[in-house]
Structures are given as C-alpha cells and as structure tokens.
Write a protein that holds these residues in place. Sequence first.
Motif, PDB file in Angstrom:
ATOM      1  N   ASP A   1      38.478  41.694  27.372  1.00 50.87           N
ATOM      2  CA  ASP A   1      37.771  41.673  28.677  1.00 50.87           C
ATOM      3  C   ASP A   1      37.292  43.069  29.057  1.00 50.87           C
ATOM      4  O   ASP A   1      36.311  43.224  29.777  1.00 50.87           O
ATOM      5  CB  ASP A   1      38.736  41.267  29.816  1.00 50.87           C
ATOM      6  N   CYS A   2      38.058  44.070  28.628  1.00 45.83           N
ATOM      7  CA  CYS A   2      37.774  45.441  29.085  1.00 45.83           C
ATOM      8  C   CYS A   2      36.616  46.089  28.319  1.00 45.83           C
ATOM      9  O   CYS A   2      36.054  47.097  28.775  1.00 45.83           O
ATOM     10  CB  CYS A   2      39.011  46.333  28.902  1.00 45.83           C
TER      11      CYS A   2
ATOM     12  N   ASP B   1      39.191  42.847  40.346  1.00 48.40           N
ATOM     13  CA  ASP B   1      37.996  43.255  39.601  1.00 48.40           C
ATOM     14  C   ASP B   1      37.561  44.679  39.948  1.00 48.40           C
ATOM     15  O   ASP B   1      36.933  45.355  39.144  1.00 48.40           O
ATOM     16  CB  ASP B   1      36.834  42.286  39.853  1.00 48.40           C
ATOM     17  N   HIS B   2      37.905  45.128  41.151  1.00 48.69           N
ATOM     18  CA  HIS B   2      37.521  46.497  41.508  1.00 48.69           C
ATOM     19  C   HIS B   2      38.402  47.538  40.798  1.00 48.69           C
ATOM     20  O   HIS B   2      37.912  48.568  40.360  1.00 48.69           O
ATOM     21  CB  HIS B   2      37.603  46.712  43.025  1.00 48.69           C
TER      22      HIS B   2
ATOM     23  N   LYS C   1      41.486  37.947  42.104  1.00 50.64           N
ATOM     24  CA  LYS C   1      40.734  38.312  40.890  1.00 50.64           C
ATOM     25  C   LYS C   1      39.322  38.775  41.260  1.00 50.64           C
ATOM     26  O   LYS C   1      38.823  39.776  40.727  1.00 50.64           O
ATOM     27  CB  LYS C   1      40.721  37.075  39.974  1.00 50.64           C
ATOM     28  N   ALA C   2      38.683  38.052  42.173  1.00 51.02           N
ATOM     29  CA  ALA C   2      37.279  38.358  42.497  1.00 51.02           C
ATOM     30  C   ALA C   2      37.138  39.585  43.387  1.00 51.02           C
ATOM     31  O   ALA C   2      36.043  40.119  43.541  1.00 51.02           O
ATOM     32  CB  ALA C   2      36.641  37.159  43.177  1.00 51.02           C
TER      33      ALA C   2
ATOM     34  N   CYS D   1      40.748  46.857  38.147  1.00 56.82           N
ATOM     35  CA  CYS D   1      41.267  46.533  36.804  1.00 56.82           C
ATOM     36  C   CYS D   1      40.142  46.147  35.856  1.00 56.82           C
ATOM     37  O   CYS D   1      39.079  45.691  36.279  1.00 56.82           O
ATOM     38  CB  CYS D   1      42.260  45.386  36.877  1.00 56.82           C
TER      39      CYS D   1
ATOM     40  N   GLU E   1      28.666  44.951  43.638  1.00 51.41           N
ATOM     41  CA  GLU E   1      29.926  45.698  43.444  1.00 51.41           C
ATOM     42  C   GLU E   1      30.088  46.811  44.479  1.00 51.41           C
ATOM     43  O   GLU E   1      31.193  47.098  44.939  1.00 51.41           O
ATOM     44  CB  GLU E   1      29.982  46.271  42.027  1.00 51.41           C
TER      45      GLU E   1
ATOM     46  N   GLY F   1      40.435  43.811  33.298  1.00 49.80           N
ATOM     47  CA  GLY F   1      40.442  42.413  32.885  1.00 49.80           C
ATOM     48  C   GLY F   1      41.847  41.959  32.571  1.00 49.80           C
ATOM     49  O   GLY F   1      42.814  42.671  32.858  1.00 49.80           O
TER      50      GLY F   1
END
Length: 389
Positions: A73-74, A63-64, A58-59, A66, A19, A68
């Motif tokens: 998801d969150c 993803d950085h 998304k990837a 948000c 990440e 989900g």
Amino acid sequence: MNNFFSDTKEAFSLKSNFELNRAYFLFNIIGNSTFVKITTSLTKFALRFHLPVVPIIKATVFDHFCGGVNEKDCIPVINRMFDKNVSSVLDFSTEGFDSEKEFDECLRKKISIIEFVKDRKEIPFAVFKPTCLGSTGLFKKVSNLEKLDDLESDSWNRVIHRFDLVCSKAFDENIKILIDAEEVEVQNAIDDLAIKMMRKYNVSSPIVYNTVQMYRKDRLTYLDEMISNKLNKDVTFGLKLVRGAYMEKERKLADLMNVESPICNSKLNTDKNFNSGLDFVFNNLKRISFVCASHNEDSILKVIEMMKLNGLSNNDNKIWFGQLYGMSDNISFNLASKSYNTFKILPFGSVKNLMPYLIRRAEENTSVQGQTGRELQLILKEKQRRSLL
Ligand SMILES: Cc1cc2nc3c(=O)[nH]c(=O)nc-3n(C[C@H](O)[C@H](O)[C@H](O)COP(=O)(O)OP(=O)(O)OC[C@H]3O[C@@H](n4cnc5c(N)ncnc54)[C@H](O)[C@@H]3O)c2cc1C
C-alpha cells in the motif's frame, strides 16, 4: 516563519485539493484538547466493541498520518515522495504486543521489512521499537538492574537474540537501522542493547542508530559518558536526536512516584538541551553519523548552519533529517529540494494497531504549543495560493 521553509507550493506539491482540505480539517479539530480527549475515549470504546468506526478513521486521520495497511500500500506514497527527493522509512506498527509468540512474529516482520527495503534506494533506513521484541515489564526490570529469575533470564536472552538478529540482518544487507527511544523506565536496557549492537556492527560504517531524547535532563551526561567510554573507542556512533514523545506520561509517573521528573522543566530548557546535543554531535563529527529527527525549524536551521561551518555538502551521507509523515511537509520538501538528505517516517499496519501512534500524534499536536498553529498557518497559506478559500 523563516523563508527557508515558507515555500508552501513545494511543501504541499504532493497533496491534492481534497487532501489539503482534509489536513486543514484534521489540524483544526486536533488543536482542540477537549475534543481530542473525548474522541480518543470514544474511539477506544468503539474499537473494543467492534463498532464500525474503522472506515471513518481510515479515511481521515489514518490516511493523513499513515502509508497504508501493508508495505505494498505504501509504494505509491514512497515513489511520489522520492520523485521530490524525500526518502521513506517504513515503520510497521507493533505497539501493545505482549507474548513470546507476538515478539517472534514481530521479529520476522522486522526482518522481512529489511528484506523488502534492501534494494530500494528510496528507503535508506529500517526502524524498530525495542519493546516490540520483548515484554515492557522485562525491559523495566533490566533497566532497574533487578535480579531476574530463571524464566525471566531465558526471556531476556531471547530479547537479546532478537535484537541481534535484526541488527545482523541490517548489517548483512547494509541497511542502516534506527532504534526508537521509549519511556525512561525501559530506556537503560534499550541503551545498553543499542551500544552492544553498535560495538558489534558499527565497525567501519554506522549501521545501528540509537535515539537520544533531549527532553531528558540527564542526556548530555549520557552522551559524554558514551563517547569517553574506553569500550566504545572503535565505535562509529549512529545517533538520532529527538526532543521526546512521552512528556505527559513521564510527568504523571514522576508525580505518582513522588520523584523528580526526568524531563526538563520547560520547553526552553528542552530546546537548550537539544541545542547542546547538536553541539555535542558536531564537536564529535568524526565519530558520529547523525539523524536530526525534528519538526522544529530553528533546530533544522542550526544543523544546516553547523553543516556549513564544518564544510559538509548538503547531501553529506553523515547527516539526515527526519520528519513524520503527515507533519511539517514544509520542512521535509524544502530541505529535499535543496539536496539535504531527508526522510519521512511512514507508519503502516492495521488501524487498530496504529491507534496508539495516532493518539500520540493527536495529543502531541494538542499539547505542543505551536505545532498545530504552524501546520494550520501553512495549509491556509497554500489554500489561499490555490484559491481554495
Ligand atoms: C523522525 C522522527 C522520529 C522520532 N522518533 C522518536 C523516538 O524514537 N522516541 C521519541 O520519544 N520520540 C520520537 N519522535 C518524536 C519527538 O520526540 C518529538 O515528540 C516531536 O518530534 C516533537 O518535537 P520537535 O523537535 O519536532 O518540535 P517542537 O515542537 O519544537 O518540540 C516539541 C517537544 O518539546 C518538548 N516539550 C514541549 N513542551 C515542553 C515543556 N513544557 N517542558 C519540557 N519539554 C517540552 C517535548 O519533547 C515535545 O514533544 C520522533 C520524531 C521524528 C520527527
């Protein structure tokens, strides 16, 4: 960089090496304005024609920045942040909605989020963007005090009703609710609704928080009038101060209309205005509960200083600090480690719905001198600490 915020071990403690490397890559590319312009246009085109770009978005950037696609998801992100004393504010993306059906859907969603967060101490606020509850055109007309025809009046009454339903739900569940600020041309109507909600629901404690954009030249006058208005004498104000996210758009619009821009002429003037806004808050602290929504280290340090001068403890419930998920972790996590009330705005929703938000983040990090540099410097420092270079 001030020592207070320089602990990158604390700042990035939740980021894996992957990440961290992704963040480094992202901030490097969004610092390039030409690249951002081209990629933004290509992405809009690809989404419109259903080209398979969603997994890539998304990837990476999604993803950085948000949490989900839905609330569930969150949850892992929310829990991991709360272990570090950082709260979350779930922000369901709703931009571009423009039919009565969508506004009602949005209302139901906002109410269901309040239901979702009501027993979760890790989510202290709910939030909504006013134009998700009614058409932008109508907000503009009401802001300009234009006469509405019968149909428009009916629509506006439905907007007022939706506002009231969200705020009354927040009041019933004792969840504080943030009302976002938007473009100048719709803001008068928003301010008017917000103060009506405060008069109704902020009686013994602050439930409704309005947002004040200090990049606007007129906001100090607005604040003075708000506090001295006799109709507000019993109101406990909830205020979130920001600098403002629509500078480029406002300037273009003012140019187009050949009128003076409502935005301060320089960053320095915006900073001075923001500081005056902070002085206003602390001079009226008996009547104001406050959210400092900023990634500016000097602004945060000024608030900390003023809290000390006013004898407030670090975790006094009157004062909150807010940053956006994916930005300025050094501020959020270092504040939280010293017990200051801190939250991250955690946007969620479909990739398509979140595109305007993501584009704003990219443009902001491109246009705002310093922000990308700050992020990169911190990530580099942490990469060095982890021997990833
Ligand atoms: C928790 C949170 C909630 C937010 N909610 C809202 C909201 O409801 N509505 C909204 O509009 N924004 C909102 N924002 C975004 C905010 O307004 C800023 O765009 C963003 O935070 C950057 O400002 P800063 O104080 O963090 O940092 P800084 O990097 O110090 O300031 C950058 C800001 O300064 C101003 N600026 C930059 N250059 C100039 C210039 N040349 N002349 C004049 N002014 C200039 C702009 O406002 C720019 O965004 C929110 C931000 C956060 C963190």
